[in-house]
Design a protein around this motif. Structure first.
Motif, PDB file in Angstrom:
ATOM      1  N   UNK A  97       0.826  -1.203   0.000  1.00  0.00           N
ATOM      2  CA  UNK A  97       0.000   0.000   0.000  1.00  0.00           C
ATOM      3  C   UNK A  97       0.864   1.258   0.000  1.00  0.00           C
ATOM      4  N   UNK A  98       1.940   1.255   0.753  1.00  0.00           N
ATOM      5  CA  UNK A  98       2.854   2.391   0.780  1.00  0.00           C
ATOM      6  C   UNK A  98       3.509   2.591  -0.589  1.00  0.00           C
ATOM      7  N   UNK A  99       3.872   1.493  -1.237  1.00  0.00           N
ATOM      8  CA  UNK A  99       4.486   1.594  -2.576  1.00  0.00           C
ATOM      9  C   UNK A  99       3.493   2.188  -3.568  1.00  0.00           C
ATOM     10  N   UNK A 100       2.224   1.776  -3.489  1.00  0.00           N
ATOM     11  CA  UNK A 100       1.203   2.359  -4.368  1.00  0.00           C
ATOM     12  C   UNK A 100       1.040   3.852  -4.126  1.00  0.00           C
ATOM     13  N   UNK A 101       1.061   4.257  -2.868  1.00  0.00           N
ATOM     14  CA  UNK A 101       0.906   5.672  -2.578  1.00  0.00           C
ATOM     15  C   UNK A 101       2.122   6.465  -3.093  1.00  0.00           C
ATOM     16  N   UNK A 102       3.325   5.890  -3.001  1.00  0.00           N
ATOM     17  CA  UNK A 102       4.516   6.545  -3.557  1.00  0.00           C
ATOM     18  C   UNK A 102       4.359   6.717  -5.065  1.00  0.00           C
ATOM     19  N   UNK A 103       3.862   5.665  -5.740  1.00  0.00           N
ATOM     20  CA  UNK A 103       3.633   5.776  -7.180  1.00  0.00           C
ATOM     21  C   UNK A 103       2.643   6.891  -7.501  1.00  0.00           C
ATOM     22  N   UNK A 104       1.599   7.007  -6.687  1.00  0.00           N
ATOM     23  CA  UNK A 104       0.589   8.025  -6.934  1.00  0.00           C
ATOM     24  C   UNK A 104       1.194   9.423  -6.916  1.00  0.00           C
ATOM     25  N   UNK A 105       1.953   9.740  -5.880  1.00  0.00           N
ATOM     26  CA  UNK A 105       2.541  11.070  -5.772  1.00  0.00           C
ATOM     27  C   UNK A 105       3.587  11.304  -6.853  1.00  0.00           C
TER      28      UNK A 105
ATOM     29  N   UNK B 158       3.808   9.871  -9.812  1.00  0.00           N
ATOM     30  CA  UNK B 158       3.179   9.967 -11.119  1.00  0.00           C
ATOM     31  C   UNK B 158       2.495  11.316 -11.301  1.00  0.00           C
ATOM     32  N   UNK B 159       1.811  11.807 -10.268  1.00  0.00           N
ATOM     33  CA  UNK B 159       1.154  13.098 -10.385  1.00  0.00           C
ATOM     34  C   UNK B 159       2.161  14.227 -10.593  1.00  0.00           C
ATOM     35  N   UNK B 160       3.251  14.181  -9.841  1.00  0.00           N
ATOM     36  CA  UNK B 160       4.255  15.252  -9.956  1.00  0.00           C
ATOM     37  C   UNK B 160       4.931  15.221 -11.320  1.00  0.00           C
ATOM     38  N   UNK B 161       5.363  14.027 -11.742  1.00  0.00           N
ATOM     39  CA  UNK B 161       6.086  13.919 -13.011  1.00  0.00           C
ATOM     40  C   UNK B 161       5.154  14.229 -14.182  1.00  0.00           C
ATOM     41  N   UNK B 162       3.903  13.774 -14.121  1.00  0.00           N
ATOM     42  CA  UNK B 162       2.954  14.058 -15.196  1.00  0.00           C
ATOM     43  C   UNK B 162       2.666  15.555 -15.289  1.00  0.00           C
ATOM     44  N   UNK B 163       2.515  16.203 -14.157  1.00  0.00           N
ATOM     45  CA  UNK B 163       2.263  17.649 -14.166  1.00  0.00           C
ATOM     46  C   UNK B 163       3.455  18.405 -14.747  1.00  0.00           C
TER      47      UNK B 163
END
Length: 456
Positions: free
Chosen positions: A420-428, A430-435
């Motif tokens: 779950x922690x790894x998924x949350x790291x991916x979320x942040x 991905x959002x930062x890099x995509x932006x």
């Protein structure tokens, strides 16, 4: 001013017939194949202008532009003069262009091999010897298409006109009406391209080989900019929505196998858009379009998402990890440090179990007391005590089994929480890099937010 039209099928009066016989009859020595140069030391001056009627199409794949233009030509022919008083005050006539000498102008950057004009209009000859010829042509010209900023690109195309067999010492060009510019009074606005400007210039090109003759060229430029609304709605917006759709992967439970199916579907959609762009743009290696870079960037991010989703499913379903305790460093990083930074609730610790709740029935002290007092108790009571001691062994086994299952469940929950922690790291991430990637894409595009109006 009196103007007549000459045709072999139309009737003409005596004055007109006499004029035509004088200019083109058997007694005339005029030859339409000879350049009308009165003085060999002076070149023939041709006043040339170009009227852009329409940009028909731009073929990006073939790097060809199709335009509709009117050529405006005026020159002086000393053999075409007459006295209007002798011919009924006729000041000008119209004749087919085959009857007079016409400039052998060609479009040097022609793309289809058709160098002739589409409609050969009649030439207007004045009594002073001036000839005006305005043919209409549809040209296909080569134009290097720079697709780096597609679909917000701006292109500069040239129409290079010149004489195919006459040098600069024989023919020179001048401006017909508009100096250093293309005529745009009859231009029809295109729905795909915006005409920013249409400058022009006269070039003197010198030959590098003997006899080192030079030639004169009329070069007309078309600076056009693509109208990006169609591609923005049908290409850029869906691509951005697909890239943002990846965020939904991290909202699924870490042990959900549907994550892989969603990742694969997103990858297939991105491949489809990449193939669509490759069919539109030319196959050039000089520059890579920004939209292709953005798609490749999103494609790589989704590949990383697939790899990390596989890792998440591995942490949730691999049975070996259910019996392997979490290392101390992983417990400190993933169970104590990162949850606070990622706004997650810390997992409940099941290791702190109250030891006093453990059964103490089979302790040596209790057994010793029971045996010493056993002789003093009635027979029925002794029987019950023996049965109780036998059942205590079963209770001890059950309690040990429950404790083992509890420890195994704790290890499983720890690994599940790490995923779950790894998924949350991916979320942040991905959002930062995509932006950053999306903003960087639009920042690199020059003159993106300027109003798009035609030059006319």
């Amino acid at each position: 001013m009196t103007v007549i039209t000459y045709s072999r099928f139309s009737g003409i009066n005596v004055q007109e017939e006499n004029l035509m016989n004088m200019l083109f009859g058997k007694d005339s020595q005029y030859n339409a194949l000879i350049t009308p140069i009165a003085n060999e030391s002076e070149p023939l001056m041709i006043y040339f202008g170009l009227t852009l009627a329409q940009i028909i199409n731009v073929y990006e794949k073939e790097q060809i532009v199709k335009v509709n233009v009117w050529l405006q030509l005026r020159w002086y022919d000393y053999q075409m003069r007459w006295n209007p008083d002798r011919f009924g005050h006729l000041e000008s006539i119209r004749v087919p262009p085959e009857k007079v000498w016409t400039p052998d102008l060609v479009l040097f950057n022609n793309a289809d091999g058709n160098y002739d004009v589409s409609y050969r209009a009649n030439a207007v000859i004045s009594s002073e010897g001036k000839i005006l010829w305005i043919p209409i042509a549809i040209f296909k010209l080569t134009c290097t298409i720079n697709v780096e900023y597609f679909p917000f690109d701006q292109q500069t195309c040239e129409l290079r006109f010149g004489s195919s067999g006459l040098s600069a010492s024989q023919v020179r060009f001048g401006w017909y009406a508009t100096e250093n510019s293309m005529e745009l009074s009859d231009y029809v606005t295109s729905g795909t391209w915006t005409l920013l400007s249409a400058p022009a210039e006269i070039r003197i090109v010198k030959s590098p080989d003997p006899p080192y003759d030079s030639r004169t060229e009329m070069v007309f430029f078309m600076i056009i900019q693509r109208r990006p609304l169609f591609y923005t709605i049908n290409l850029i917006v869906p691509t951005m929505m697909i890239s943002l759709l990846t965020v939904t992967l991290f909202c699924l439970p870490s042990d959900a196998a549907e994550k892989m199916a969603l990742c694969t579907s997103i990858l297939v959609a991105l491949v489809f858009f990449m193939l669509l762009i490759s069919r539109i743009l030319p196959s050039t290696s000089l520059s890579i379009p920004l939209i292709s870079k953005y798609l490749m960037f999103t494609f790589i991010m989704n590949l990383l998402t697939v790899c990390l989703s596989v890792l998440s499913l591995y942490l949730n379903h691999h049975r070996v990890l259910m019996h392997t305790p979490v290392p101390y460093w992983a417990r400190i990083v993933f169970l104590h440090t990162l949850p606070t930074c990622l706004f997650l609730h810390k997992p409940h610790d099941f290791h702190s179990v109250d030891k006093r709740r453990e059964p103490l029935i089979n302790s040596p002290l209790i057994l010793r007391k029971i045996k010493t007092r056993k002789k003093k108790l009635p027979r029925e009571m002794n029987y019950l005590i023996e049965q109780f001691l036998e059942r205590s062994n079963d209770i001890k086994y059950i309690s040990q089994k429950i404790a083992a299952n509890t420890e195994e469940m704790q290890i499983f929950n720890d690994w599940k929480y790490i995923s779950l922690v790894i998924d949350r790291i991916q979320l942040f991430v991905f959002l930062i890099v995509t932006f950053i990637g999306t903003v960087g894409l639009f920042v690199q595009i020059p003159k993106l937010f300027e109003s798009q109006r035609d030059a006319i």
